[in-house]
Design a protein around this motif. Structure first.
Motif, PDB file in Angstrom:
ATOM      1  N   GLY A   1       0.834  -1.193   0.000  1.00  0.00           N
ATOM      2  CA  GLY A   1       0.000   0.000   0.000  1.00  0.00           C
ATOM      3  C   GLY A   1       0.865   1.238   0.000  1.00  0.00           C
ATOM      4  N   PHE A   2       0.253   2.353   0.380  1.00  0.00           N
ATOM      5  CA  PHE A   2       1.015   3.594   0.406  1.00  0.00           C
ATOM      6  C   PHE A   2       0.472   4.508   1.483  1.00  0.00           C
ATOM      7  CE2 PHE A   2      -2.485   4.428  -2.434  1.00  0.00           C
ATOM      8  CZ  PHE A   2      -2.858   5.726  -2.143  1.00  0.00           C
ATOM      9  N   VAL A   3       1.257   5.524   1.771  1.00  0.00           N
ATOM     10  CA  VAL A   3       0.895   6.531   2.764  1.00  0.00           C
ATOM     11  C   VAL A   3       0.880   7.878   2.055  1.00  0.00           C
ATOM     12  CG1 VAL A   3       1.657   7.709   4.853  1.00  0.00           C
ATOM     13  CG2 VAL A   3       1.906   5.243   4.664  1.00  0.00           C
ATOM     14  N   LEU A   4      -0.190   8.623   2.259  1.00  0.00           N
ATOM     15  CA  LEU A   4      -0.293   9.978   1.736  1.00  0.00           C
ATOM     16  C   LEU A   4      -0.349  10.904   2.940  1.00  0.00           C
ATOM     17  CD1 LEU A   4      -0.752  11.987  -0.606  1.00  0.00           C
ATOM     18  CD2 LEU A   4      -3.184  11.584  -0.326  1.00  0.00           C
ATOM     19  N   ALA A   5       0.548  11.877   2.982  1.00  0.00           N
ATOM     20  CA  ALA A   5       0.618  12.797   4.111  1.00  0.00           C
ATOM     21  C   ALA A   5       0.597  14.225   3.612  1.00  0.00           C
ATOM     22  CB  ALA A   5       1.895  12.536   4.914  1.00  0.00           C
ATOM     23  N   LYS A   6      -0.222  15.046   4.275  1.00  0.00           N
ATOM     24  CA  LYS A   6      -0.332  16.456   3.891  1.00  0.00           C
ATOM     25  C   LYS A   6      -0.107  17.332   5.102  1.00  0.00           C
ATOM     26  CE  LYS A   6      -3.720  15.661   0.250  1.00  0.00           C
ATOM     27  NZ  LYS A   6      -5.024  16.017  -0.288  1.00  0.00           N
ATOM     28  N   SER A   7       0.538  18.466   4.859  1.00  0.00           N
ATOM     29  CA  SER A   7       0.699  19.482   5.887  1.00  0.00           C
ATOM     30  C   SER A   7       0.751  20.837   5.195  1.00  0.00           C
ATOM     31  CB  SER A   7       1.984  19.247   6.696  1.00  0.00           C
ATOM     32  OG  SER A   7       3.105  19.667   5.971  1.00  0.00           O
ATOM     33  N   LEU A   8       0.920  21.889   5.977  1.00  0.00           N
ATOM     34  CA  LEU A   8       1.045  23.216   5.396  1.00  0.00           C
ATOM     35  C   LEU A   8       2.309  23.337   4.549  1.00  0.00           C
ATOM     36  CD1 LEU A   8      -0.058  25.409   8.438  1.00  0.00           C
ATOM     37  CD2 LEU A   8      -1.379  24.829   6.405  1.00  0.00           C
ATOM     38  N   GLN A   9       3.327  22.521   4.860  1.00  0.00           N
ATOM     39  CA  GLN A   9       4.588  22.589   4.132  1.00  0.00           C
ATOM     40  C   GLN A   9       4.505  21.915   2.766  1.00  0.00           C
ATOM     41  OE1 GLN A   9       6.003  20.430   7.218  1.00  0.00           O
ATOM     42  NE2 GLN A   9       6.671  22.128   8.474  1.00  0.00           N
ATOM     43  N   GLY A  10       3.668  20.907   2.636  1.00  0.00           N
ATOM     44  CA  GLY A  10       3.579  20.197   1.365  1.00  0.00           C
ATOM     45  C   GLY A  10       2.938  18.834   1.508  1.00  0.00           C
ATOM     46  N   GLU A  11       3.027  18.069   0.440  1.00  0.00           N
ATOM     47  CA  GLU A  11       2.421  16.750   0.373  1.00  0.00           C
ATOM     48  C   GLU A  11       3.504  15.713   0.117  1.00  0.00           C
ATOM     49  OE1 GLU A  11      -0.343  14.851  -2.915  1.00  0.00           O
ATOM     50  OE2 GLU A  11      -1.415  16.363  -1.739  1.00  0.00           O
ATOM     51  N   VAL A  12       3.389  14.582   0.801  1.00  0.00           N
ATOM     52  CA  VAL A  12       4.364  13.507   0.692  1.00  0.00           C
ATOM     53  C   VAL A  12       3.613  12.217   0.433  1.00  0.00           C
ATOM     54  CG1 VAL A  12       6.120  12.212   1.953  1.00  0.00           C
ATOM     55  CG2 VAL A  12       5.915  14.647   2.318  1.00  0.00           C
ATOM     56  N   THR A  13       4.134  11.404  -0.494  1.00  0.00           N
ATOM     57  CA  THR A  13       3.584  10.077  -0.743  1.00  0.00           C
ATOM     58  C   THR A  13       4.704   9.071  -0.530  1.00  0.00           C
ATOM     59  OG1 THR A  13       2.127  10.994  -2.427  1.00  0.00           O
ATOM     60  CG2 THR A  13       2.360   8.626  -2.401  1.00  0.00           C
ATOM     61  N   PHE A  14       4.385   7.989   0.169  1.00  0.00           N
ATOM     62  CA  PHE A  14       5.365   6.943   0.417  1.00  0.00           C
ATOM     63  C   PHE A  14       4.738   5.603   0.086  1.00  0.00           C
ATOM     64  CE2 PHE A  14       7.356   3.847   3.295  1.00  0.00           C
ATOM     65  CZ  PHE A  14       8.621   3.878   2.746  1.00  0.00           C
ATOM     66  N   ASP A  15       5.402   4.823  -0.784  1.00  0.00           N
ATOM     67  CA  ASP A  15       4.843   3.537  -1.217  1.00  0.00           C
ATOM     68  C   ASP A  15       5.607   2.329  -0.704  1.00  0.00           C
ATOM     69  OD1 ASP A  15       7.130   3.396  -2.720  1.00  0.00           O
ATOM     70  OD2 ASP A  15       6.138   3.461  -4.660  1.00  0.00           O
ATOM     71  N   GLY A  16       6.451   2.497   0.277  1.00  0.00           N
ATOM     72  CA  GLY A  16       7.221   1.386   0.820  1.00  0.00           C
ATOM     73  C   GLY A  16       8.672   1.428   0.398  1.00  0.00           C
ATOM     74  N   THR A  17       8.958   1.998  -0.770  1.00  0.00           N
ATOM     75  CA  THR A  17      10.352   2.128  -1.212  1.00  0.00           C
ATOM     76  C   THR A  17      10.679   3.526  -1.720  1.00  0.00           C
ATOM     77  OG1 THR A  17       9.794   1.309  -3.410  1.00  0.00           O
ATOM     78  CG2 THR A  17      10.637  -0.298  -1.845  1.00  0.00           C
TER      79      THR A  17
END
Length: 108
Positions: free
Chosen positions: A44-60
């Motif tokens: 799966g993956f992780v989607l993270a958002k904050s005021l600084q920006g957006e990050v996506t992590f898929d395990g690698t």
């Protein structure tokens, strides 16, 4: 670059524990959404958002928008801190924060 185009930068990163990635992102103030799959080859993956920006992590791969590469190192440091805390708790050790980005582990 046209206004409708968003460039991303992908950094290869292979942490052992996806739960610690989520914990690290939350400790930095990100709102985290985790998507899982039933496939062992793609957890799966992780989607993270904050005021600084957006990050996506898929395990690698950790993916950020171009120009936001500065978000990567704090995430890696927060992950390392979360891993230290988990290890200390598992073995009954005491974790002390000695200096900025420095910790000391010791037996209780």
């Amino acid at each position: 670059m046209p206004c409708w185009e968003v460039r991303t930068v992908s950094i290869q990163w292979k942490p052992e524990n996806m739960d610690l990635v989520v914990e690290a992102l939350r400790s930095l103030g990100y709102q985290v959404s985790r998507r899982t799959t039933s496939s062992p080859s793609f957890p799966g993956f992780v989607l993270a958002k904050s005021l600084q920006g957006e990050v996506t992590f898929d395990g690698t791969n950790l993916t950020v928008n171009s120009g936001q590469e500065h978000l990567v190192n704090p995430i890696k440091r927060a992950y390392a801190e979360a891993a230290l805390k988990q290890t200390a708790k598992r073995f009954g050790w005491q974790l002390r924060h000695t200096k900025e980005r420095q910790f000391q582990l010791g037996r209780r």
